[in-house]
Design an enzyme around this catalytic site. Structure first.
Site, PDB file in Angstrom:
ATOM      1  N   THR A   1       0.851  -1.185   0.000  1.00  0.00           N
ATOM      2  CA  THR A   1       0.000   0.000   0.000  1.00  0.00           C
ATOM      3  C   THR A   1       0.890   1.240   0.000  1.00  0.00           C
ATOM      4  O   THR A   1       1.883   1.302   0.718  1.00  0.00           O
ATOM      5  CB  THR A   1      -1.034  -0.019   1.155  1.00  0.00           C
ATOM      6  OG1 THR A   1      -1.946   1.044   0.938  1.00  0.00           O
ATOM      7  CG2 THR A   1      -0.413   0.119   2.530  1.00  0.00           C
TER       8      THR A   1
ATOM      9  N   CYS B   1      -2.818   8.345   7.148  1.00  0.00           N
ATOM     10  CA  CYS B   1      -3.507   7.051   7.085  1.00  0.00           C
ATOM     11  C   CYS B   1      -2.692   5.985   7.816  1.00  0.00           C
ATOM     12  O   CYS B   1      -1.503   6.170   8.089  1.00  0.00           O
ATOM     13  CB  CYS B   1      -3.667   6.585   5.640  1.00  0.00           C
ATOM     14  SG  CYS B   1      -4.565   7.721   4.601  1.00  0.00           S
TER      15      CYS B   1
ATOM     16  N   HIS C   1      -5.604  -0.353   4.352  1.00  0.00           N
ATOM     17  CA  HIS C   1      -5.133   1.042   4.353  1.00  0.00           C
ATOM     18  C   HIS C   1      -6.317   1.900   4.794  1.00  0.00           C
ATOM     19  O   HIS C   1      -7.270   2.074   4.050  1.00  0.00           O
ATOM     20  CB  HIS C   1      -4.693   1.383   2.919  1.00  0.00           C
ATOM     21  CG  HIS C   1      -4.229   2.793   2.720  1.00  0.00           C
ATOM     22  ND1 HIS C   1      -3.147   3.096   1.934  1.00  0.00           N
ATOM     23  CD2 HIS C   1      -4.684   3.987   3.173  1.00  0.00           C
ATOM     24  CE1 HIS C   1      -2.959   4.404   1.919  1.00  0.00           C
ATOM     25  NE2 HIS C   1      -3.885   4.972   2.645  1.00  0.00           N
TER      26      HIS C   1
END
Lengths: 149, 126, 151
Positions: free
Chosen positions: A13, A19, A36
């Site tokens: 990811t 995040c 994610h």
């Protein structure tokens, strides 16, 4: 969100800022999963949470865990690693999104009786998280540097 | 057989947090004892052998500093490792506790991961 | 000075809520609606002496305390007793106090901390108790949490 048991695959990811990237790996079944998540709590947009649960830590992480358990993984075997939760999009850090994502994640691991094996969080740099299914090796890239978790 | 651990803190929440972390960590445990202050801990230590003590400092009746000093003055108790888990972050207090003979000083809040690492380090030598 | 202190208290409380109790608190909004305290409210206080003398406190609603305890005990709020909920907020304030005193690396301060105390009071009595004291209201997962400083 992705799960794999193919030895020749890797889960990656990109662009983890505030995040949170979470990687679970079961070394017994050699199954890996990654999610994610962008925001801590789904209650701000329940429709979105139904449509894309992975967006939110509070529903995305338990969902990934459930999916892995459905594949026969056992909670006590899962190796948990996490990266992200930086302050990149919010220089004044007024909203503390990274910290909040991390806090909600820790609540989930604590409630499930799981330890976080390794983490690379905070700071102000974006990260890429990668999990090799064959070996369970997890690597974080940030600012051109590689770090094994 | 497993390890016997004593947790000394006036807060039930703090004791529960440590006890749960120990159970989660997969450390072989024989018994986890809990005491609400230094006096209760010393009373228990007169009867029971423990491998490791976690203690807060700021407690009613008898604080952690006095408890550690009493332990270090008692032949049977002086070798038991003590790990302080306190809200007090002052350099002065840390130095004072080190002098009193504690093995480690952690400040609250601690993460379960930190606690697991330190317990494994001490129990390996126990 | 009081403004600095209350801002510090807000900051450390949010950090401790996140880091210890896994709860998310929002800082006070300028021009926001005045906070409505719960009825009953729990007033939790802790005093300190030494290089710095004074005390801090918080007024919490029992549901916040129950939620904090549930998070810490890894249980559901409905399974939490009053004693557990009260103990959890006392321990939370205890940790907040340690951070507040030693904020900004001021680890040279030599402080004797008191033991946290809690009283359950009617909403009006809670408002009267904090009246005139430096204070700030957070919203923690939908519930008010009022922080205050006692000199």
């Amino acid at each position: 969100m992705a799960i794999s048991d193919s030895a020749d695959e890797m889960l990656i990811t990109y662009s983890l800022g505030s995040c949170l990237g979470v990687a679970f790996y079961d070394p017994v079944l050699r199954v890996g999963g990654m999610v994610h998540c962008m925001l801590p709590l789904s209650q701000i947009d329940n429709d979105k949470a139904r449509e894309k649960p992975a967006m939110f830590v509070d529903v995305g992480v338990p969902k990934l865990m459930d999916e892995m358990l459905k594949r026969g993984c056992r909670k006590k075997d899962l190796i948990t690693r996490v990266a992200g939760a930086a302050r990149v999009m919010d220089s004044t850090n007024l909203f503390r999104i990274g910290e909040r994502n991390h806090a909600v994640f820790r609540k989930i691991t604590w409630k499930n009786g799981m330890f976080i094996q390794a983490e690379d969080i905070g700071g102000d740099q974006a990260r890429t998280l990668q999990l090799e299914i064959a070996t369970g090796r997890v690597v974080v890239w940030s600012q051109g540097r590689e770090r094994e978790l | 057989m497993g390890y016997t651990i004593l947790i000394v803190d006036d807060s039930l929440t703090a004791r529960t947090f440590i006890a749960r972390t120990l159970q989660m960590a997969g450390i072989p445990l024989n018994q986890i004892y809990q005491a609400r202050n230094g006096r209760e801990a010393l009373d228990l230590l007169e009867r029971e052998w423990v491998d490791l003590v976690f203690a807060d400092i700021n407690m009613p009746v008898m604080n952690g500093t006095e408890m550690v000093r009493c332990m270090r003055a008692a032949d049977l108790l002086k070798s038991i490792p003590v790990i302080i888990v306190s809200t007090d972050r002052s350099a002065h207090r840390m130095a004072e506790m080190k002098e009193a003979g504690v093995q480690a000083y952690l400040t609250k809040p601690i993460t379960p991961e930190d606690l697991k690492t330190i317990v494994e380090r001490f129990l390996k030598n126990a | 000075m009081s403004a600095d202190n209350i801002n510090t208290l807000v900051e450390v409380t949010i950090e401790v809520l996140e880091g210890y109790a896994f709860m998310l608190g929002d800082p006070p909004k300028t021009g926001g609606k005045p906070v409505v305290l719960a009825d009953p409210s729990w007033i939790v206080t802790i005093s300190f002496a030494g290089s710095r003398v004074g005390g801090i406190g918080m007024v919490v609603s029992p549901p916040i305390a129950r939620q904090a305890a549930a998070n810490l005990y890894a249980r559901e709020p409905a399974e939490i007793s009053n004693d557990q909920a009260q103990d959890a907020v006392k321990e939370l304030l205890n940790i907040v106090c340690g951070h507040y005193i030693h904020k900004d690396g001021a680890n040279e301060a030599v402080i004797d901390f008191g033991v946290p105390a809690l009283q359950s009071v009617a909403r009006e009595d809670a408002a009267r108790y904090v009246n005139g004291k430096p204070q700030a209201a957070l919203v923690v997962e939908g519930h008010p949490l009022l922080l205050f400083i006692e000199d």
